[in-house]
Design a protein around this motif. Structure first.
Motif, PDB file in Angstrom:
ATOM      1  N   UNK A 123      -2.182  54.439  10.459  1.00  0.00           N
ATOM      2  CA  UNK A 123      -2.145  53.423  11.516  1.00  0.00           C
ATOM      3  C   UNK A 123      -0.968  53.585  12.471  1.00  0.00           C
ATOM      4  N   UNK A 124       0.204  53.964  11.953  1.00  0.00           N
ATOM      5  CA  UNK A 124       1.405  54.035  12.785  1.00  0.00           C
ATOM      6  C   UNK A 124       2.121  55.375  12.561  1.00  0.00           C
ATOM      7  N   UNK A 125       3.059  55.670  13.446  1.00  0.00           N
ATOM      8  CA  UNK A 125       3.825  56.903  13.335  1.00  0.00           C
ATOM      9  C   UNK A 125       3.417  57.924  14.383  1.00  0.00           C
ATOM     10  N   UNK A 126       4.253  58.939  14.568  1.00  0.00           N
ATOM     11  CA  UNK A 126       3.978  60.001  15.535  1.00  0.00           C
ATOM     12  C   UNK A 126       2.700  60.737  15.151  1.00  0.00           C
ATOM     13  N   UNK A 127       1.821  60.938  16.122  1.00  0.00           N
ATOM     14  CA  UNK A 127       0.567  61.638  15.850  1.00  0.00           C
ATOM     15  C   UNK A 127       0.663  63.103  16.251  1.00  0.00           C
ATOM     16  N   UNK A 128      -0.257  63.890  15.742  1.00  0.00           N
ATOM     17  CA  UNK A 128      -0.302  65.332  15.972  1.00  0.00           C
ATOM     18  C   UNK A 128      -1.764  65.737  16.068  1.00  0.00           C
ATOM     19  N   UNK A 129      -2.016  66.939  16.553  1.00  0.00           N
ATOM     20  CA  UNK A 129      -3.388  67.433  16.650  1.00  0.00           C
ATOM     21  C   UNK A 129      -3.850  67.883  15.267  1.00  0.00           C
ATOM     22  N   UNK A 163     -10.471  75.418  22.207  1.00  0.00           N
ATOM     23  CA  UNK A 163     -10.410  76.515  23.162  1.00  0.00           C
ATOM     24  C   UNK A 163      -9.078  76.453  23.900  1.00  0.00           C
ATOM     25  N   UNK A 164      -8.539  77.603  24.230  1.00  0.00           N
ATOM     26  CA  UNK A 164      -7.281  77.664  24.957  1.00  0.00           C
ATOM     27  C   UNK A 164      -7.421  76.933  26.288  1.00  0.00           C
ATOM     28  N   UNK A 165      -6.443  76.060  26.586  1.00  0.00           N
ATOM     29  CA  UNK A 165      -6.458  75.319  27.843  1.00  0.00           C
ATOM     30  C   UNK A 165      -7.480  74.202  27.909  1.00  0.00           C
ATOM     31  N   UNK A 166      -7.972  73.752  26.760  1.00  0.00           N
ATOM     32  CA  UNK A 166      -9.014  72.711  26.749  1.00  0.00           C
ATOM     33  C   UNK A 166      -8.500  71.355  27.213  1.00  0.00           C
ATOM     34  N   UNK A 167      -7.190  71.099  27.060  1.00  0.00           N
ATOM     35  CA  UNK A 167      -6.620  69.813  27.459  1.00  0.00           C
ATOM     36  C   UNK A 167      -6.613  68.827  26.316  1.00  0.00           C
ATOM     37  N   UNK A 168      -5.621  67.922  26.320  1.00  0.00           N
ATOM     38  CA  UNK A 168      -5.469  67.027  25.169  1.00  0.00           C
ATOM     39  C   UNK A 168      -6.545  65.947  25.099  1.00  0.00           C
ATOM     40  N   UNK A 169      -7.277  65.737  26.204  1.00  0.00           N
ATOM     41  CA  UNK A 169      -8.404  64.803  26.119  1.00  0.00           C
ATOM     42  C   UNK A 169      -9.497  65.336  25.207  1.00  0.00           C
ATOM     43  N   UNK A 170      -9.451  66.632  24.923  1.00  0.00           N
ATOM     44  CA  UNK A 170     -10.532  67.280  24.173  1.00  0.00           C
ATOM     45  C   UNK A 170     -10.116  67.775  22.802  1.00  0.00           C
ATOM     46  N   UNK A 171      -9.027  67.219  22.270  1.00  0.00           N
ATOM     47  CA  UNK A 171      -8.623  67.536  20.898  1.00  0.00           C
ATOM     48  C   UNK A 171      -8.683  66.265  20.060  1.00  0.00           C
ATOM     49  N   UNK A 196      -3.986  55.557  34.441  1.00  0.00           N
ATOM     50  CA  UNK A 196      -2.615  55.724  33.969  1.00  0.00           C
ATOM     51  C   UNK A 196      -2.340  54.842  32.747  1.00  0.00           C
ATOM     52  N   UNK A 197      -2.854  53.631  32.766  1.00  0.00           N
ATOM     53  CA  UNK A 197      -2.654  52.715  31.642  1.00  0.00           C
ATOM     54  C   UNK A 197      -3.332  53.245  30.385  1.00  0.00           C
ATOM     55  N   UNK A 198      -4.521  53.784  30.558  1.00  0.00           N
ATOM     56  CA  UNK A 198      -5.255  54.304  29.402  1.00  0.00           C
ATOM     57  C   UNK A 198      -4.554  55.529  28.810  1.00  0.00           C
ATOM     58  N   UNK A 199      -3.944  56.336  29.668  1.00  0.00           N
ATOM     59  CA  UNK A 199      -3.164  57.488  29.197  1.00  0.00           C
ATOM     60  C   UNK A 199      -1.955  57.007  28.398  1.00  0.00           C
ATOM     61  N   UNK A 200      -1.269  55.986  28.913  1.00  0.00           N
ATOM     62  CA  UNK A 200      -0.109  55.427  28.213  1.00  0.00           C
ATOM     63  C   UNK A 200      -0.493  54.914  26.836  1.00  0.00           C
ATOM     64  N   UNK A 222      -4.193  68.980  34.102  1.00  0.00           N
ATOM     65  CA  UNK A 222      -4.233  67.516  34.040  1.00  0.00           C
ATOM     66  C   UNK A 222      -3.157  66.979  33.105  1.00  0.00           C
ATOM     67  N   UNK A 223      -2.866  67.722  32.053  1.00  0.00           N
ATOM     68  CA  UNK A 223      -1.858  67.291  31.089  1.00  0.00           C
ATOM     69  C   UNK A 223      -0.456  67.250  31.696  1.00  0.00           C
ATOM     70  N   UNK A 224      -0.219  68.016  32.742  1.00  0.00           N
ATOM     71  CA  UNK A 224       1.066  67.963  33.435  1.00  0.00           C
ATOM     72  C   UNK A 224       1.272  66.582  34.060  1.00  0.00           C
ATOM     73  N   UNK A 225       0.192  66.034  34.619  1.00  0.00           N
ATOM     74  CA  UNK A 225       0.266  64.677  35.184  1.00  0.00           C
ATOM     75  C   UNK A 225       0.390  63.641  34.069  1.00  0.00           C
ATOM     76  N   UNK A 226      -0.343  63.859  32.982  1.00  0.00           N
ATOM     77  CA  UNK A 226      -0.241  62.962  31.832  1.00  0.00           C
ATOM     78  C   UNK A 226       1.200  62.897  31.326  1.00  0.00           C
ATOM     79  N   UNK A 227       1.855  64.050  31.277  1.00  0.00           N
ATOM     80  CA  UNK A 227       3.216  64.104  30.755  1.00  0.00           C
ATOM     81  C   UNK A 227       4.165  63.239  31.583  1.00  0.00           C
TER      82      UNK A 227
END
Length: 270
Positions: A123-129, A163-171, A196-200, A222-227
């Motif tokens: 439920x809580x804590x830093x997440x990872x792929x 896939x390489x370069x798939x983007x974090x929306x797709x992991x 932007x709110x949904x990304x946050x 796109x992940x550059x903007x997310x960052x």
């Protein structure tokens, strides 16, 4: 507290419970587990008013947080009030107020899958792929080897099943309150929060990426903007933590019209 005192997991006063939380999280959060949690929790069949959900967080202290031992609702109000004080947009103020609200899953969670008050590793804590190698930028990287997926040749490479370069929306990320609230709001017909709110909301706990610089092979433009979005939000999520205590009922008059503007007045289906 000064900024440098935040997220110091090696500090002498960090509780044993924090480290044990991350050990369990790393050991149990596999690709299969995450997919099972999506199946279990994303049914959107539990109607509950936004403010009722907020009040339930008066009963939850985030065991993974080395910086704050107050009920989680206090952190939410602290974040929102800091965003408000700097004159940021109303949608961002609301995002600060609700960004951890996915933790209400403890109401129908269980010890077995780590989504209860007693066992919070799902439920809580830093997440990872999940589904690819765990990076050294994870908190307590010495626990990475405990994850059964790291014994799987497919899941233990730098890009794993992706896939390489798939983007974090797709992991697939480790299961937690971020993804839960994101999916709940994505399903909510009256949701008018900007992207932007949904990304946050979705990625604020994804520290191995936004603070640790990991997963470069999976990222796209796109992940550059997310960052940029996440790093902006992180200044309010992390550096506003204090022992100042607010009363939710006293700030309701200000935030309720904003909530109705972006989320409507009806219940949200969890």
């Amino acid at each position: 507290m000064e900024e440098k005192t935040f997220r110091n997991y090696d500090a002498p006063d960090v509780s044993v419970a924090v480290k044990e939380h991350y050990r369990k999280m790393r050991k149990n959060q596999t690709l299969d587990y995450v997919r099972n949690m999506h199946e279990k929790y994303l049914k959107f069949d539990k109607p509950m008013d936004l403010w009722e959900a907020m009040r339930h967080l008066n009963s939850l202290i985030d065991v993974s947080d080395p910086d704050l031992d107050l009920p989680n609702v206090q952190h939410l109000i602290q974040s929102a009030e800091a965003i408000r004080a700097e004159g940021r947009p109303d949608w961002m103020q609301l995002t600060g107020l609700i960004h951890d609200l996915g933790k209400v899953m403890f109401l129908w969670g269980s010890d077995e899958d780590g989504t209860s008050q007693a066992e919070q590793w799902g439920m809580v804590g830093d997440v990872f792929v999940v589904g690819c190698a765990l990076p050294e930028s994870c908190v307590y990287p010495e626990f990475n080897a405990l994850n059964p997926d790291m014994q799987n040749r497919t899941y233990s490479t730098s890009i794993g099943i992706y896939e390489k370069g798939c983007g974090i929306d797709n992991v697939d990320l480790a299961w937690g309150h971020d993804e839960y609230l994101y999916q709940v709001l994505n399903n909510h017909a009256d949701n008018k929060l900007p992207e932007e709110a949904m990304v946050m909301i979705r990625y604020h706990s994804f520290y191995p990426w936004h603070s640790g610089g990991a997963y470069t092979e999976l990222l796209n433009e796109k992940d550059e903007e997310y960052l940029k979005i996440i790093q902006d939000f992180n200044t309010y999520d992390l550096y506003t933590k204090s022992q100042k205590v607010y009363n939710l009922e006293e700030v309701l008059d200000y935030y309720q019209p904003i909530a109705e503007k972006y989320l409507g007045a009806g219940p949200i289906y969890w």
